[in-house]
Motif scaffolding. Structure first.
Motif, PDB file in Angstrom:
ATOM      1  N   LYS A 195      61.856  12.834  18.439  1.00  0.00           N
ATOM      2  CA  LYS A 195      60.476  12.357  18.391  1.00  0.00           C
ATOM      3  C   LYS A 195      59.652  13.218  17.428  1.00  0.00           C
ATOM      4  O   LYS A 195      58.924  12.711  16.577  1.00  0.00           O
ATOM      5  CB  LYS A 195      59.867  12.435  19.802  1.00  0.00           C
ATOM      6  CG  LYS A 195      58.869  11.337  20.064  1.00  0.00           C
ATOM      7  CD  LYS A 195      58.495  11.316  21.528  1.00  0.00           C
ATOM      8  CE  LYS A 195      57.013  11.532  21.697  1.00  0.00           C
ATOM      9  NZ  LYS A 195      56.602  11.905  23.014  1.00  0.00           N
ATOM     10  N   THR A 196      59.802  14.536  17.571  1.00  0.00           N
ATOM     11  CA  THR A 196      59.066  15.442  16.677  1.00  0.00           C
ATOM     12  C   THR A 196      59.462  15.186  15.227  1.00  0.00           C
ATOM     13  O   THR A 196      58.617  15.067  14.347  1.00  0.00           O
ATOM     14  CB  THR A 196      59.374  16.907  17.053  1.00  0.00           C
ATOM     15  OG1 THR A 196      59.095  17.069  18.427  1.00  0.00           O
ATOM     16  CG2 THR A 196      58.533  17.873  16.246  1.00  0.00           C
TER      17      THR A 196
ATOM     18  N   TYR B 293      56.697  22.372  12.781  1.00  0.00           N
ATOM     19  CA  TYR B 293      56.095  21.175  12.220  1.00  0.00           C
ATOM     20  C   TYR B 293      55.662  21.404  10.777  1.00  0.00           C
ATOM     21  O   TYR B 293      55.958  20.634   9.875  1.00  0.00           O
ATOM     22  CB  TYR B 293      54.872  20.870  13.085  1.00  0.00           C
ATOM     23  CG  TYR B 293      54.448  19.446  13.090  1.00  0.00           C
ATOM     24  CD1 TYR B 293      55.185  18.504  13.769  1.00  0.00           C
ATOM     25  CD2 TYR B 293      53.287  19.059  12.456  1.00  0.00           C
ATOM     26  CE1 TYR B 293      54.778  17.186  13.799  1.00  0.00           C
ATOM     27  CE2 TYR B 293      52.876  17.749  12.480  1.00  0.00           C
ATOM     28  CZ  TYR B 293      53.628  16.818  13.153  1.00  0.00           C
ATOM     29  OH  TYR B 293      53.222  15.528  13.178  1.00  0.00           O
TER      30      TYR B 293
ATOM     31  N   ASN C 263      60.745  12.516  13.901  1.00  0.00           N
ATOM     32  CA  ASN C 263      60.284  11.203  13.427  1.00  0.00           C
ATOM     33  C   ASN C 263      58.794  11.205  13.089  1.00  0.00           C
ATOM     34  O   ASN C 263      58.370  10.558  12.137  1.00  0.00           O
ATOM     35  CB  ASN C 263      60.570  10.122  14.466  1.00  0.00           C
ATOM     36  CG  ASN C 263      62.039   9.742  14.436  1.00  0.00           C
ATOM     37  OD1 ASN C 263      62.691   9.869  13.398  1.00  0.00           O
ATOM     38  ND2 ASN C 263      62.572   9.309  15.566  1.00  0.00           N
ATOM     39  N   THR C 264      58.017  11.925  13.896  1.00  0.00           N
ATOM     40  CA  THR C 264      56.579  12.016  13.598  1.00  0.00           C
ATOM     41  C   THR C 264      56.389  12.685  12.241  1.00  0.00           C
ATOM     42  O   THR C 264      55.592  12.238  11.413  1.00  0.00           O
ATOM     43  CB  THR C 264      55.859  12.853  14.685  1.00  0.00           C
ATOM     44  OG1 THR C 264      56.294  12.392  15.948  1.00  0.00           O
ATOM     45  CG2 THR C 264      54.362  12.739  14.582  1.00  0.00           C
TER      46      THR C 264
ATOM     47  N   GLU D 285      47.880  16.378  17.926  1.00  0.00           N
ATOM     48  CA  GLU D 285      48.797  15.663  18.826  1.00  0.00           C
ATOM     49  C   GLU D 285      50.038  16.502  19.154  1.00  0.00           C
ATOM     50  O   GLU D 285      50.632  16.362  20.219  1.00  0.00           O
ATOM     51  CB  GLU D 285      49.236  14.339  18.175  1.00  0.00           C
ATOM     52  CG  GLU D 285      49.919  14.556  16.833  1.00  0.00           C
ATOM     53  CD  GLU D 285      50.139  13.272  16.043  1.00  0.00           C
ATOM     54  OE1 GLU D 285      50.887  12.436  16.514  1.00  0.00           O
ATOM     55  OE2 GLU D 285      49.557  13.154  14.950  1.00  0.00           O
TER      56      GLU D 285
ATOM     57  N   HIS E 120      54.716  11.178   8.841  1.00  0.00           N
ATOM     58  CA  HIS E 120      53.655  11.868   8.108  1.00  0.00           C
ATOM     59  C   HIS E 120      54.048  12.113   6.652  1.00  0.00           C
ATOM     60  O   HIS E 120      53.223  12.093   5.763  1.00  0.00           O
ATOM     61  CB  HIS E 120      53.316  13.193   8.784  1.00  0.00           C
ATOM     62  CG  HIS E 120      52.521  12.993  10.039  1.00  0.00           C
ATOM     63  ND1 HIS E 120      52.332  13.981  10.965  1.00  0.00           N
ATOM     64  CD2 HIS E 120      51.884  11.899  10.514  1.00  0.00           C
ATOM     65  CE1 HIS E 120      51.600  13.515  11.955  1.00  0.00           C
ATOM     66  NE2 HIS E 120      51.319  12.248  11.717  1.00  0.00           N
TER      67      HIS E 120
END
Ligand SMILES: Nc1nc2c(ncn2[C@@H]2O[C@H](COP(=O)(O)OP(=O)(O)OP(=O)(O)O)[C@@H](O)[C@H]2O)c(=O)[nH]1
Ligand SMILES: [Mg+2]
Length: 417
Positions: free
Chosen positions: A380-381, A282, A383-384, A20, A388
């Protein structure tokens, strides 16, 4: 036999489909595959403002379609494809509107559609010009370097989609740093360059020879080649235009597959670099211990709140000033980049072109909204990642393992020639 670059593009596509976090790159690589499968070439006219790009486009198409002028004119990208004559305006909300050629200026012209407040993404023209018959898309772009920064952004963004470019210079002004920087950037994306030296009608032959020699030396240095394809032209009188057209068409006849392959390689490299930055970010964030991550997340949130407050508290007069707004937005992007680097030790990739710019000359609402959009992409990144991290340690470990594998694959793709 399937060509190897197409295979590489498909590999990248298949890889990005699984994650994603590489959604942006997936969209870009899909577009690349489609162009490659259709063997579709995009040739753009690019250069500094007022070099005569639109006049040259008209001269090549043998039709005065596009507005030309002594003040900065072209505010939006205009694509021209083969077909019976028509013009369609595409807006950022997805709406397309067929317009008469007499109305084009209202959308394309900086003086009428200032700072592109009509939110036009592009104007798509069809023309029965001979030049387009073999299926290339020909594009007139806004110029770089004028007071209208948005035009430069559009021009820089469109270079990424160009396979070949006609870089337009003009004899009435020596090459400057803005052009040098733009050319260096274009070299990263386009595979073929034609240098049109326009407005030859305003100087004598001796002067022209000296000017061409000066351009040739300078450009060869920038492009790191021994020879370039240079075309003295006058969009006004038509002098030299046929030679330029023949050169482009000859190459398209004999070299289009090679140009497209080379250009796709450059673009794929850019996409892979972008994915790598995103995935590394990430993975690094996910690899932090819970306490480390929480404190960094809290600090990032505080930082973005501080930026919001600063933006909101700017005096209304400054918020209504476009130059101040642009400077502020750029400052925010730079500061967030620095902060992510400081917090997580890596470069965070901003899709700057994705930020939609609204009109800023009435109130400061747009500036606040713009800063919001910039911060929220990063939020947003984060928070994702946060979500996780809340999963059990086995899942997190597997995710990190998976991302490590993805990073290795991307590094391999990046290094493949
Ligand atoms: N003498 C002469 N003038 C030219 C020639 N080509 C363009 N011009 C003039 O140069 C000015 C700029 O031409 P445009 O075609 O609007 O330039 P542009 O590069 O598209 O400008 P932007 O869209 O603002 O980036 C206009 O006044 C044209 O009439 C030429 O070959 N000779
Ligand atoms: Mg123009």
């Amino acid at each position: 036999m399937e060509n190897s670059i197409l295979q590489k593009v498909k590999e990248a596509e298949a890889l990005f489909e699984n994650y994603e976090i590489t959604g942006n790159e997936l969209a870009r690589v899909r577009q690349l595959r489609e162009k490659l499968e259709e063997q579709h070439l995009t040739v753009s006219v690019i250069g500094q403002f007022k070099r005569g790009k639109s006049a040259l486009t008209n001269a090549i198409l043998e039709d005065d379609i596009l507005p030309v002028g002594i003040v900065p004119v072209t505010a939006v990208v205009t694509t021209v494809d083969y077909g019976s004559k028509s013009a369609e305006v595409h807006f950022s909300n997805g709406i397309k509107k067929e317009v008469a050629f007499e109305e084009l200026s209202a959308y394309v012209n900086e003086q009428e559609n200032s700072d592109n407040h009509l939110n036009v993404t592009k104007v798509a023209i069809k023309s029965p010009a001979e030049f387009l018959k073999n299926g290339l898309t020909f594009v007139d772009t806004p110029g770089v370097g004028s007071m209208h920064e948005k035009n430069s952004e559009e021009a820089y963004a469109f270079v990424k989609e160009s396979d070949a470019v006609i870089f337009t210079l003009s004899v009435d002004s020596p090459i400057n740093q803005i052009e040098v920087d733009f050319l260096k950037n274009a070299k990263e994306y386009a595979a073929k360059f034609y240098f049109a030296v326009n407005k030859t009608d305003v100087i004598g032959e001796d002067e022209l020879e000296a000017y061409l020699e000066y351009c040739r030396r300078l450009i060869c240095g920038i492009m790191e080649v021994n020879e370039i394809m240079m075309f003295p032209v006058s969009a006004k009188t038509g002098e030299g235009i046929e030679k330029l057209k023949s050169a482009v068409l000859d190459d398209l006849g004999s070299e289009s597959a090679r140009i497209l392959e080379e250009s796709t390689k450059l673009k794929l490299h850019d996409i892979v670099m972008s994915a790598l930055a995103q995935v590394t970010f990430y993975r690094n964030a996910l690899s932090l211990t819970g306490a480390e991550f929480d404190s960094k997340l809290a600090e990032m949130k505080q930082f973005s709140e501080k930026i919001h407050k600063e933006t909101e508290s700017l005096p209304e007069a400054l918020k209504a000033n476009k130059v101040v707004c642009d400077a502020h937005t750029n400052d925010v992007k730079n500061r967030l980049t620095e902060k992510v680097k400081e917090m997580f030790g890596i470069d965070y990739y901003y899709e700057i072109e994705d930020v939609e710019y609204g009109r800023q000359d009435k109130s400061g609402d747009d500036l606040v909204a713009k800063v919001d959009r910039i911060c929220s992409a990063l939020d947003k990144t984060l928070n994702t990642i946060f979500m996780h991290r809340e999963e059990n340690t086995y899942v997190v470990a597997r995710r990190i393992n998976d991302l490590n594998r993805l990073v290795r694959k991307l590094v391999k793709m990046r290094d493949e020639k």
